[in-house]
Design a protein around this motif. Structure first.
Motif, PDB file in Angstrom:
ATOM      1  N   GLU A  67     -21.901   8.450   7.883  1.00 19.48           N
ATOM      2  CA  GLU A  67     -21.702   7.842   6.558  1.00 19.48           C
ATOM      3  C   GLU A  67     -23.006   7.673   5.784  1.00 19.48           C
ATOM      4  O   GLU A  67     -23.001   7.712   4.556  1.00 19.48           O
ATOM      5  CB  GLU A  67     -20.998   6.493   6.711  1.00 19.48           C
ATOM      6  CG  GLU A  67     -19.529   6.627   7.107  1.00 19.48           C
ATOM      7  CD  GLU A  67     -18.858   5.296   7.418  1.00 19.48           C
ATOM      8  OE1 GLU A  67     -19.602   4.295   7.629  1.00 19.48           O
ATOM      9  OE2 GLU A  67     -17.619   5.249   7.439  1.00 19.48           O
ATOM     10  N   ILE A  68     -24.122   7.475   6.485  1.00 19.94           N
ATOM     11  CA  ILE A  68     -25.389   7.317   5.763  1.00 19.94           C
ATOM     12  C   ILE A  68     -26.135   8.643   5.611  1.00 19.94           C
ATOM     13  O   ILE A  68     -27.266   8.676   5.119  1.00 19.94           O
ATOM     14  CB  ILE A  68     -26.302   6.273   6.445  1.00 19.94           C
ATOM     15  CG1 ILE A  68     -26.783   6.751   7.823  1.00 19.94           C
ATOM     16  CG2 ILE A  68     -25.601   4.912   6.530  1.00 19.94           C
ATOM     17  CD1 ILE A  68     -27.849   5.841   8.446  1.00 19.94           C
ATOM     18  N   GLY A  69     -25.501   9.746   6.020  1.00 24.21           N
ATOM     19  CA  GLY A  69     -26.112  11.061   5.833  1.00 24.21           C
ATOM     20  C   GLY A  69     -27.137  11.437   6.875  1.00 24.21           C
ATOM     21  O   GLY A  69     -28.015  12.274   6.624  1.00 24.21           O
ATOM     22  N   ALA A  70     -27.039  10.836   8.070  1.00 19.58           N
ATOM     23  CA  ALA A  70     -28.043  11.087   9.107  1.00 19.58           C
ATOM     24  C   ALA A  70     -27.735  12.303   9.976  1.00 19.58           C
ATOM     25  O   ALA A  70     -28.551  12.672  10.817  1.00 19.58           O
ATOM     26  CB  ALA A  70     -28.189   9.850   9.994  1.00 19.58           C
ATOM     27  N   LEU A  71     -26.559  12.920   9.808  1.00 19.70           N
ATOM     28  CA  LEU A  71     -26.153  14.011  10.692  1.00 19.70           C
ATOM     29  C   LEU A  71     -26.294  15.378  10.017  1.00 19.70           C
ATOM     30  O   LEU A  71     -25.828  15.581   8.898  1.00 19.70           O
ATOM     31  CB  LEU A  71     -24.698  13.822  11.140  1.00 19.70           C
ATOM     32  CG  LEU A  71     -24.392  12.566  11.956  1.00 19.70           C
ATOM     33  CD1 LEU A  71     -22.929  12.550  12.354  1.00 19.70           C
ATOM     34  CD2 LEU A  71     -25.285  12.476  13.190  1.00 19.70           C
ATOM     35  N   THR A  72     -26.920  16.300  10.733  1.00 22.82           N
ATOM     36  CA  THR A  72     -26.917  17.702  10.302  1.00 22.82           C
ATOM     37  C   THR A  72     -25.625  18.372  10.738  1.00 22.82           C
ATOM     38  O   THR A  72     -25.055  19.188  10.020  1.00 22.82           O
ATOM     39  CB  THR A  72     -28.104  18.469  10.928  1.00 22.82           C
ATOM     40  OG1 THR A  72     -29.287  17.678  10.864  1.00 22.82           O
ATOM     41  CG2 THR A  72     -28.332  19.792  10.203  1.00 22.82           C
ATOM     42  N   TYR A  73     -25.143  18.017  11.928  1.00 20.61           N
ATOM     43  CA  TYR A  73     -23.916  18.584  12.486  1.00 20.61           C
ATOM     44  C   TYR A  73     -23.098  17.467  13.130  1.00 20.61           C
ATOM     45  O   TYR A  73     -23.640  16.479  13.617  1.00 20.61           O
ATOM     46  CB  TYR A  73     -24.231  19.627  13.572  1.00 20.61           C
ATOM     47  CG  TYR A  73     -25.203  20.695  13.168  1.00 20.61           C
ATOM     48  CD1 TYR A  73     -24.793  21.822  12.469  1.00 20.61           C
ATOM     49  CD2 TYR A  73     -26.564  20.573  13.485  1.00 20.61           C
ATOM     50  CE1 TYR A  73     -25.703  22.813  12.098  1.00 20.61           C
ATOM     51  CE2 TYR A  73     -27.476  21.551  13.122  1.00 20.61           C
ATOM     52  CZ  TYR A  73     -27.046  22.666  12.424  1.00 20.61           C
ATOM     53  OH  TYR A  73     -27.933  23.634  12.051  1.00 20.61           O
ATOM     54  N   GLN A  74     -21.785  17.659  13.158  1.00 18.43           N
ATOM     55  CA  GLN A  74     -20.887  16.767  13.888  1.00 18.43           C
ATOM     56  C   GLN A  74     -19.951  17.654  14.704  1.00 18.43           C
ATOM     57  O   GLN A  74     -19.213  18.473  14.141  1.00 18.43           O
ATOM     58  CB  GLN A  74     -20.095  15.888  12.919  1.00 18.43           C
ATOM     59  CG  GLN A  74     -19.352  14.768  13.606  1.00 18.43           C
ATOM     60  CD  GLN A  74     -18.862  13.694  12.626  1.00 18.43           C
ATOM     61  OE1 GLN A  74     -18.810  12.530  12.982  1.00 18.43           O
ATOM     62  NE2 GLN A  74     -18.505  14.063  11.419  1.00 18.43           N
ATOM     63  N   VAL A  75     -20.004  17.516  16.040  1.00 18.49           N
ATOM     64  CA  VAL A  75     -19.290  18.466  16.898  1.00 18.49           C
ATOM     65  C   VAL A  75     -18.598  17.738  18.047  1.00 18.49           C
ATOM     66  O   VAL A  75     -18.978  16.629  18.423  1.00 18.49           O
ATOM     67  CB  VAL A  75     -20.254  19.537  17.473  1.00 18.49           C
ATOM     68  CG1 VAL A  75     -20.905  20.344  16.379  1.00 18.49           C
ATOM     69  CG2 VAL A  75     -21.315  18.893  18.364  1.00 18.49           C
TER      70      VAL A  75
END
Length: 347
Positions: free
Chosen positions: A324-332
């Motif tokens: 939600e805070i934009g900390a992820l490059t990928y979510q898997v």
């Protein structure tokens, strides 16, 4: 307002009464049954259908582990274990987590501080249990596969550090992730929310089962390829540079986000050393927000960051906040995470 329901299972009446008082000090919770042994508990579960159960690991007639293995396939529910902080207690707790327990609370030592801490920990985990992904109970016994024929024989790692944070459900998630890691991987540093005594045993169990070296981190250990360093309970883990090499840093400053070890502290130590661009940051299952802000700092410094997706998390809390805070490059999904690490390793 309808209250959330719990049954309390412990062979000591005084302990059951204490746990009931703790739970019902929160107006949102109600103890709808007490049992002195697993047989009484089974009948209560059928009759009352509680949302959550607390369970002592040492039970007469049938121990808590056997009970869990028999119970959960028929009545999937979050079970919070009460465990002693001894080495034996830690052994049994890990067996309970592997058998499907949601989480555990360390029994108080009897001091006023330990009683308050155990009560707060229990109430916090009761609320966490409401977000429990019960489908994960089935996944623990089913081999997760992605592309069985897809093998990457050689991986060239441009990124020199892998940093991982986890909490509720993390012991199982870390085991699955590390099972696919080999000696070519860069040093892996892990902050898993866990008390003293537990982290050393957890590291020993992983080290005996996996093909890589896993250890509870000590201060000023040089970071080596193919090694995993787990933050010791009640201490923070960080990275420090001495000369031209990088070492572990073990220290005991204040808790952060209520935790020591803290995932944020681990991630932020990498940014303080200006090695975010040389790292992969990973956040796994867990309740709360620890690690999210540190992961964003890593990403802003050039780190590639990965969060475990909702469907494979026991509790989609820490990765959710990071997303939600934009900390992820990928979510898997968890079972695709090592493939993703290998895919981005040379970026």
């Amino acid at each position: 307002m309808k209250k959330h329901t719990v049954i309390v299972v412990d062979d000591q009446k005084s302990v059951r009464s204490m746990i009931k008082r703790w739970i019902e000090s929160d107006p949102n919770w109600e103890v709808i049954g007490e049992a002195a042994n697993p047989y009484e508990a089974r009948d209560l579960i059928v009759e009352k259908q509680p949302e959550v159960m607390t369970l002592d690991v040492h039970m007469p007639g049938m121990d808590g582990i056997v009970f869990l293995k028999k119970l959960l396939p028929q009545y999937p529910m979050p079970v919070i274990m009460f465990s002693s902080s001894t080495t034996e207690g830690a052994h049994i707790t890990f067996e309970a987590l592997e058998a499907g327990a949601f989480d555990y609370v360390s029994k108080p030592t009897g001091t006023p501080e330990s009683l308050i801490e155990a009560k707060e920990d229990l109430l916090s985990k009761l609320y966490e249990s409401l977000n429990y992904n019960l489908t994960k109970l089935n996944l623990t016994t089913k081999k997760e596969t992605n592309s069985p024929n897809k093998k990457i024989s050689k991986t060239t790692f441009k990124r020199k550090f892998i940093l991982i944070g986890s909490s509720t459900g993390g012991t199982t998630a870390l085991r699955k992730l590390l099972d696919e890691v080999d000696e070519t991987f860069p040093p892996i540093l892990i902050a898993q929310h866990m008390p003293e005594n537990f982290t050393s045993l957890f590291a020993q169990r992983l080290n005996s089962d996996l093909k890589i070296q896993v250890k509870e981190a000590k201060d000023k250990e040089i970071l080596q390829t193919g090694h995993v360093y787990i933050a010791p309970g009640n201490y923070h883990l960080g990275i420090q540079k001495i000369g031209s090499d990088y070492y572990t840093r073990i220290f005991q400053t204040d808790k952060k986000n209520g935790h020591r070890p803290s995932v944020d502290v681990l991630f932020e130590s990498a940014t303080e050393q200006d090695i975010g661009g040389n790292s992969i940051g990973i956040i796994l299952t867990g309740m709360g927000s620890d690690g999210a802000s540190g992961l964003l700092k890593l990403k802003n410094q050039g780190s590639l960051t990965i969060g475990q997706n909702k469907e494979t998390c026991v509790v989609y809390g820490m990765p959710k906040v990071a997303y939600e805070i934009g900390a992820l490059t990928y979510q898997v999904p968890l079972n695709e995470m090592v493939d993703k690490i290998k895919e981005i390793a040379a970026l």
